[in-house]
Motif scaffolding. Structure first.
Motif, PDB file in Angstrom:
ATOM      1  N   ILE A   1     -44.719  48.287 -52.756  1.00 32.39           N
ATOM      2  CA  ILE A   1     -45.315  46.973 -52.547  1.00 32.39           C
ATOM      3  C   ILE A   1     -46.806  47.019 -52.886  1.00 32.39           C
ATOM      4  CG2 ILE A   1     -45.769  45.156 -50.844  1.00 32.39           C
ATOM      5  CD1 ILE A   1     -43.365  46.210 -49.259  1.00 32.39           C
ATOM      6  N   ALA A   2     -47.283  45.989 -53.588  1.00 30.42           N
ATOM      7  CA  ALA A   2     -48.708  45.856 -53.877  1.00 30.42           C
ATOM      8  C   ALA A   2     -49.477  45.694 -52.573  1.00 30.42           C
ATOM      9  CB  ALA A   2     -48.949  44.651 -54.779  1.00 30.42           C
ATOM     10  N   LEU A   3     -50.745  46.120 -52.571  1.00 30.61           N
ATOM     11  CA  LEU A   3     -51.497  46.029 -51.320  1.00 30.61           C
ATOM     12  C   LEU A   3     -52.973  45.779 -51.543  1.00 30.61           C
ATOM     13  CD1 LEU A   3     -52.043  49.518 -49.660  1.00 30.61           C
ATOM     14  CD2 LEU A   3     -51.296  49.268 -52.007  1.00 30.61           C
ATOM     15  N   LEU A   4     -53.552  45.076 -50.569  1.00 33.97           N
ATOM     16  CA  LEU A   4     -54.987  44.909 -50.441  1.00 33.97           C
ATOM     17  C   LEU A   4     -55.410  45.720 -49.233  1.00 33.97           C
ATOM     18  CD1 LEU A   4     -57.190  41.820 -50.849  1.00 33.97           C
ATOM     19  CD2 LEU A   4     -57.259  43.005 -48.655  1.00 33.97           C
ATOM     20  N   LEU A   5     -56.391  46.622 -49.409  1.00 34.49           N
ATOM     21  CA  LEU A   5     -56.849  47.503 -48.339  1.00 34.49           C
ATOM     22  C   LEU A   5     -58.241  47.078 -47.903  1.00 34.49           C
ATOM     23  CD1 LEU A   5     -55.689  49.312 -50.952  1.00 34.49           C
ATOM     24  CD2 LEU A   5     -55.927  51.175 -49.322  1.00 34.49           C
ATOM     25  N   GLU A   6     -58.459  46.960 -46.606  1.00 39.37           N
ATOM     26  CA  GLU A   6     -59.808  46.699 -46.125  1.00 39.37           C
ATOM     27  C   GLU A   6     -60.682  47.937 -46.327  1.00 39.37           C
ATOM     28  OE1 GLU A   6     -62.298  45.121 -45.202  1.00 39.37           O
ATOM     29  OE2 GLU A   6     -61.469  43.105 -45.187  1.00 39.37           O
ATOM     30  N   LYS A   7     -61.987  47.677 -46.359  1.00 34.52           N
ATOM     31  CA  LYS A   7     -62.945  48.778 -46.499  1.00 34.52           C
ATOM     32  C   LYS A   7     -63.140  49.469 -45.152  1.00 34.52           C
ATOM     33  CE  LYS A   7     -66.066  47.209 -43.789  1.00 34.52           C
ATOM     34  NZ  LYS A   7     -66.538  47.974 -42.634  1.00 34.52           N
ATOM     35  N   PRO A   8     -63.583  50.723 -45.103  1.00 37.66           N
ATOM     36  CA  PRO A   8     -63.429  51.656 -46.206  1.00 37.66           C
ATOM     37  C   PRO A   8     -61.960  52.013 -46.362  1.00 37.66           C
ATOM     38  CG  PRO A   8     -64.220  52.821 -44.276  1.00 37.66           C
ATOM     39  CD  PRO A   8     -64.170  51.358 -43.912  1.00 37.66           C
ATOM     40  N   PRO A   9     -61.499  52.277 -47.590  1.00 40.84           N
ATOM     41  CA  PRO A   9     -60.071  52.531 -47.784  1.00 40.84           C
ATOM     42  C   PRO A   9     -59.626  53.910 -47.299  1.00 40.84           C
ATOM     43  CG  PRO A   9     -61.250  52.747 -49.849  1.00 40.84           C
ATOM     44  CD  PRO A   9     -62.239  52.246 -48.856  1.00 40.84           C
TER      45      PRO A   9
ATOM     46  N   LYS B   1     -49.948  48.064 -57.758  1.00 39.12           N
ATOM     47  CA  LYS B   1     -51.103  47.187 -57.903  1.00 39.12           C
ATOM     48  C   LYS B   1     -51.818  47.093 -56.558  1.00 39.12           C
ATOM     49  CE  LYS B   1     -49.060  44.391 -61.586  1.00 39.12           C
ATOM     50  NZ  LYS B   1     -48.643  43.025 -61.998  1.00 39.12           N
ATOM     51  N   HIS B   2     -53.140  47.148 -56.593  1.00 38.12           N
ATOM     52  CA  HIS B   2     -53.879  47.151 -55.330  1.00 38.12           C
ATOM     53  C   HIS B   2     -55.318  46.722 -55.560  1.00 38.12           C
ATOM     54  CE1 HIS B   2     -54.841  51.061 -57.131  1.00 38.12           C
ATOM     55  NE2 HIS B   2     -55.971  50.988 -56.442  1.00 38.12           N
ATOM     56  N   ARG B   3     -55.997  46.455 -54.462  1.00 39.01           N
ATOM     57  CA  ARG B   3     -57.420  46.134 -54.496  1.00 39.01           C
ATOM     58  C   ARG B   3     -58.035  46.537 -53.171  1.00 39.01           C
ATOM     59  NH1 ARG B   3     -59.452  40.507 -56.727  1.00 39.01           N
ATOM     60  NH2 ARG B   3     -59.172  41.662 -58.663  1.00 39.01           N
ATOM     61  N   VAL B   4     -59.296  47.018 -53.232  1.00 35.00           N
ATOM     62  CA  VAL B   4     -60.063  47.322 -52.025  1.00 35.00           C
ATOM     63  C   VAL B   4     -60.917  46.107 -51.692  1.00 35.00           C
ATOM     64  CG1 VAL B   4     -61.747  48.847 -50.960  1.00 35.00           C
ATOM     65  CG2 VAL B   4     -60.068  49.778 -52.559  1.00 35.00           C
ATOM     66  N   ALA B   5     -60.907  45.707 -50.430  1.00 35.89           N
ATOM     67  CA  ALA B   5     -61.521  44.440 -50.010  1.00 35.89           C
ATOM     68  C   ALA B   5     -62.993  44.618 -49.656  1.00 35.89           C
ATOM     69  CB  ALA B   5     -60.750  43.858 -48.819  1.00 35.89           C
ATOM     70  N   PHE B   6     -63.835  44.712 -50.679  1.00 32.96           N
ATOM     71  CA  PHE B   6     -65.281  44.651 -50.484  1.00 32.96           C
ATOM     72  C   PHE B   6     -65.693  43.199 -50.711  1.00 32.96           C
ATOM     73  CE2 PHE B   6     -65.109  49.258 -51.491  1.00 32.96           C
ATOM     74  CZ  PHE B   6     -65.842  49.740 -50.410  1.00 32.96           C
ATOM     75  N   ASN B   7     -65.783  42.418 -49.634  1.00 36.29           N
ATOM     76  CA  ASN B   7     -65.950  40.970 -49.788  1.00 36.29           C
ATOM     77  C   ASN B   7     -67.250  40.586 -50.474  1.00 36.29           C
ATOM     78  OD1 ASN B   7     -67.048  41.731 -46.993  1.00 36.29           O
ATOM     79  ND2 ASN B   7     -67.884  39.672 -47.239  1.00 36.29           N
ATOM     80  N   ARG B   8     -68.303  41.407 -50.348  1.00 36.66           N
ATOM     81  CA  ARG B   8     -69.573  41.028 -50.955  1.00 36.66           C
ATOM     82  C   ARG B   8     -69.486  40.979 -52.474  1.00 36.66           C
ATOM     83  NH1 ARG B   8     -69.716  42.751 -46.085  1.00 36.66           N
ATOM     84  NH2 ARG B   8     -71.469  42.501 -44.652  1.00 36.66           N
TER      85      ARG B   8
ATOM     86  N   ILE C   1     -71.392  51.049 -45.583  1.00 41.40           N
ATOM     87  CA  ILE C   1     -70.741  51.132 -46.896  1.00 41.40           C
ATOM     88  C   ILE C   1     -70.785  49.784 -47.612  1.00 41.40           C
ATOM     89  CG2 ILE C   1     -68.400  50.632 -46.074  1.00 41.40           C
ATOM     90  CD1 ILE C   1     -67.387  52.697 -48.124  1.00 41.40           C
ATOM     91  N   HIS C   2     -70.863  48.681 -46.868  1.00 36.17           N
ATOM     92  CA  HIS C   2     -70.988  47.382 -47.520  1.00 36.17           C
ATOM     93  C   HIS C   2     -72.294  47.293 -48.304  1.00 36.17           C
ATOM     94  CE1 HIS C   2     -67.544  44.972 -46.666  1.00 36.17           C
ATOM     95  NE2 HIS C   2     -67.640  45.091 -45.352  1.00 36.17           N
ATOM     96  N   ALA C   3     -73.403  47.743 -47.712  1.00 35.14           N
ATOM     97  CA  ALA C   3     -74.683  47.735 -48.415  1.00 35.14           C
ATOM     98  C   ALA C   3     -74.643  48.691 -49.603  1.00 35.14           C
ATOM     99  CB  ALA C   3     -75.805  48.121 -47.453  1.00 35.14           C
ATOM    100  N   ILE C   4     -74.072  49.881 -49.376  1.00 36.79           N
ATOM    101  CA  ILE C   4     -73.959  50.875 -50.440  1.00 36.79           C
ATOM    102  C   ILE C   4     -73.210  50.303 -51.636  1.00 36.79           C
ATOM    103  CG2 ILE C   4     -72.898  53.098 -51.042  1.00 36.79           C
ATOM    104  CD1 ILE C   4     -73.261  53.794 -47.969  1.00 36.79           C
TER     105      ILE C   4
ATOM    106  N   GLY D   1     -67.364  35.207 -49.377  1.00 35.50           N
ATOM    107  CA  GLY D   1     -66.498  35.870 -50.332  1.00 35.50           C
ATOM    108  C   GLY D   1     -65.063  36.090 -49.918  1.00 35.50           C
ATOM    109  N   PHE D   2     -64.705  35.720 -48.681  1.00 31.22           N
ATOM    110  CA  PHE D   2     -63.360  36.052 -48.212  1.00 31.22           C
ATOM    111  C   PHE D   2     -62.279  35.231 -48.917  1.00 31.22           C
ATOM    112  CE2 PHE D   2     -65.850  37.381 -44.370  1.00 31.22           C
ATOM    113  CZ  PHE D   2     -65.614  38.734 -44.528  1.00 31.22           C
ATOM    114  N   TYR D   3     -62.552  33.947 -49.134  1.00 28.79           N
ATOM    115  CA  TYR D   3     -61.550  33.125 -49.811  1.00 28.79           C
ATOM    116  C   TYR D   3     -61.289  33.653 -51.224  1.00 28.79           C
ATOM    117  CZ  TYR D   3     -59.047  29.107 -51.681  1.00 28.79           C
ATOM    118  OH  TYR D   3     -58.110  28.302 -52.269  1.00 28.79           O
ATOM    119  N   ASP D   4     -62.358  33.885 -51.988  1.00 31.26           N
ATOM    120  CA  ASP D   4     -62.191  34.361 -53.366  1.00 31.26           C
ATOM    121  C   ASP D   4     -61.605  35.765 -53.411  1.00 31.26           C
ATOM    122  OD1 ASP D   4     -63.124  32.002 -54.368  1.00 31.26           O
ATOM    123  OD2 ASP D   4     -65.123  32.744 -54.891  1.00 31.26           O
ATOM    124  N   GLU D   5     -61.948  36.591 -52.425  1.00 32.35           N
ATOM    125  CA  GLU D   5     -61.378  37.934 -52.350  1.00 32.35           C
ATOM    126  C   GLU D   5     -59.861  37.871 -52.260  1.00 32.35           C
ATOM    127  OE1 GLU D   5     -62.950  41.455 -49.738  1.00 32.35           O
ATOM    128  OE2 GLU D   5     -61.760  40.128 -48.465  1.00 32.35           O
TER     129      GLU D   5
END
Length: 331
Positions: A98-106, A126-133, A178-181, A286-290
């Protein structure tokens, strides 16, 4: 835009962040695209799972994510659990294909993230890491401004990223830093070359608490300063980029600083333009577009899945260096 015909999603983790960031966005997406199936949500706390289901319009609630994966026909899963559980839960989601979206940090360390990235590649998940910024409209506006300056041959001197919080006493603030990084790297459009760290010991306030300061360069030559102050009397994220004839100041739309100015101040050759943040906080931060762009990426080739686990490895490396109180980081 999304043509969400037939895609069924599940959510693992119905805690505060899931409620603040993802539940409302998914509910908005469901309203816009009725074909989107909010099939199931899961939390070890049965009351949390059921209230999440009711609040955001999911069909069923579970207390076991293994049961949810086994009983539901899901196309994608949002993994929104504490960071020490993200890797193990994500592996089981990938085992189910199953495809997945992972919250930070992964992952809690670089080894976990590399393992996840290799497993996703092996199983073609298929996947994506959720860095909302990365999805904040003001960040996109800032990046567009910088790209235009570069097209005109204007040199970017430096970037400063200030992350300031109120009464945060986390013994490990690196998982927030990690969000700032990551956002600084995303805005600069380049990986870090090196960083030197300084820490202010705040253990008199709470065990393990520190201020974090870093100074270094990106591989494209832009100088960078990161200042993370978890216990400093205000909630603010301010990104300042200075260059040849211009300065941009981006005030992030944090939930915690409601009522304060949020927007992008563009100063170019003495002229000042202000771009205000959107009023809808889900969109502004950025959450909606994320969420929407990940669904788009699953359904079309118009939005590539380029924000994957591998794109997050260096950010996790630096997070791990800060956790270990490293004096320096070299790419």
């Amino acid at each position: 835009m999304m043509s969400a015909g037939g895609i069924r999603i599940g959510v693992i983790g119905c805690g505060w962040h899931s409620r603040a960031a993802h539940g409302p966005s998914l509910k908005q997406l469901k309203s816009a695209y009725p074909e989107l199936g909010l099939a199931a949500c899961c939390d070890i706390n049965a009351e949390s799972a059921e209230s999440y289901r009711a609040d955001y319009g999911f069909d069923r609630a579970y207390t076991s994510f293994e049961a949810m994966l086994g009983e539901e026909q899901l196309d994608a899963v949002w993994v929104l659990v504490p960071e020490h559980l993200t890797a193990s839960v994500s592996m089981k989601v990938m085992d189910a294909g199953i495809a997945l979206l992972l919250e930070k940090p992964p992952g809690v360390n670089t080894a976990e993230v590399i393992q996840l990235a290799e497993y996703a590649k092996e199983k073609d998940i298929k996947h994506r890491v959720a860095f909302n910024r990365r999805h904040v409209p003001l960040v996109r506006a800032l990046i567009a401004k910088l790209q235009e300056q570069e097209k005109q041959g204007k040199h970017i001197y430096s970037m400063t990223y200030d992350m300031i919080r109120v009464r945060r006493t986390d013994p490990d603030f690196s998982t927030t830093a990690i969000h700032a990084i990551d956002a600084a790297k995303w805005i600069a459009g380049a990986d870090y070359e090196s960083l030197r760290f300084r820490y202010d010991d705040l253990s008199g306030i709470a065990g393990g608490l520190v201020n974090i300061a870093a100074e270094g360069t990106f591989r494209n030559g832009i100088r960078v300063q990161l200042n993370c102050y978890p216990h400093s009397g205000m909630a603010r994220e301010l990104v300042t980029v200075r260059g040849e004839g211009f300065t941009y100041e981006l005030y992030m739309p944090l939930m915690e600083n409601a009522g304060s100015f949020t927007g992008l101040i563009c100063s170019e050759q003495g002229r000042v333009e202000t771009i205000a943040a959107e009023e809808d906080w889900q969109r502004a931060f950025g959450f909606y577009d994320e969420n929407a762009s990940f669904l788009n990426a699953l359904l079309t080739s118009a939005d590539p899945l380029d924000q994957d686990l591998r794109s997050s490895i260096q950010s996790v490396e630096i997070m791990e260096a800060i956790r270990g109180r490293a004096e320096a980081y070299y790419a």
